[in-house]
Design an enzyme around this catalytic site. Structure first.
Site, PDB file in Angstrom:
ATOM      1  N   TYR A  26       0.794  -1.231   0.000  1.00 16.08           N
ATOM      2  CA  TYR A  26       0.000   0.000   0.000  1.00 16.08           C
ATOM      3  C   TYR A  26       0.826   1.281   0.000  1.00 16.08           C
ATOM      4  CZ  TYR A  26      -3.609  -3.364   1.125  1.00 16.08           C
ATOM      5  OH  TYR A  26      -4.460  -4.441   1.089  1.00 16.08           O
ATOM      6  N   HIS A 103      -8.780   1.348  -5.906  1.00 13.31           N
ATOM      7  CA  HIS A 103      -7.973   0.428  -5.092  1.00 13.31           C
ATOM      8  C   HIS A 103      -6.519   0.817  -5.257  1.00 13.31           C
ATOM      9  CE1 HIS A 103     -11.398  -2.053  -4.185  1.00 13.31           C
ATOM     10  NE2 HIS A 103     -11.736  -1.947  -5.459  1.00 13.31           N
TER      11      HIS A 103
END
Length: 152
Positions: A26, A103
């Site tokens: 991430y 996302h």
């Protein structure tokens, strides 16, 4: 009647941990960075942003319901609810606002269970795997949809 000049930014469970949660997947940007990036992108289009993040599904659904009368569209990263929440999908469908699904990682290249999105069919825009910069791209792609143009 003119459209509200506001987008709702929704970030689901665990996204409050951005910056420290699995930075190899991430990155190191924080939720505050995501909100700033989204606000900056929206401002370039004359839009404001209301941001909500919660680890509780009902809080997100309430915010989506409230957006019916205050927002022109929704940018959402449902987090893990992407793959599990029919009720979140139903809330997005019920408010009938244009939706951009975002996302940070490329969910299609990850675990098998992450490859199905309940949000996908109600979203006009899909951005995945572009890191937090994907939020700005989602805004840029959503803006033409808000005025009746094509999405991505």
């Amino acid at each position: 009647m003119s459209l509200p000049h506001r987008l709702l930014l929704v970030n689901g469970p665990n996204l409050n941990l951005l910056g420290t949660r699995e930075p190899g997947i991430y990155g190191t940007a924080t939720l505050a960075d995501v909100e700033r990036i989204t606000r900056d992108a929206a401002a370039r289009h004359g839009l404001e942003v209301t941001a909500v993040q919660s680890n509780h599904e009902g809080v997100l659904i309430d915010a989506i319901h409230d957006a019916r009368t205050t927002c022109a569209g929704i940018v959402i990263n449902p987090g893990g609810l992407t793959h599990t929440s029919v009720v979140l999908r139903d809330a997005l469908s019920a408010v009938a606002l244009p939706v951009a699904e975002v996302h940070i990682s490329d969910v299609s290249a990850r675990e098998e269970f992450r490859r199905h999105s309940y949000v996908h069919d109600v979203a006009a825009v899909h951005v995945a795997g572009e890191g937090v910069a994907g939020y700005a791209r989602a805004v840029d792609l959503l803006v033409p949809v808000l005025s009746g143009g094509a999405g991505g």
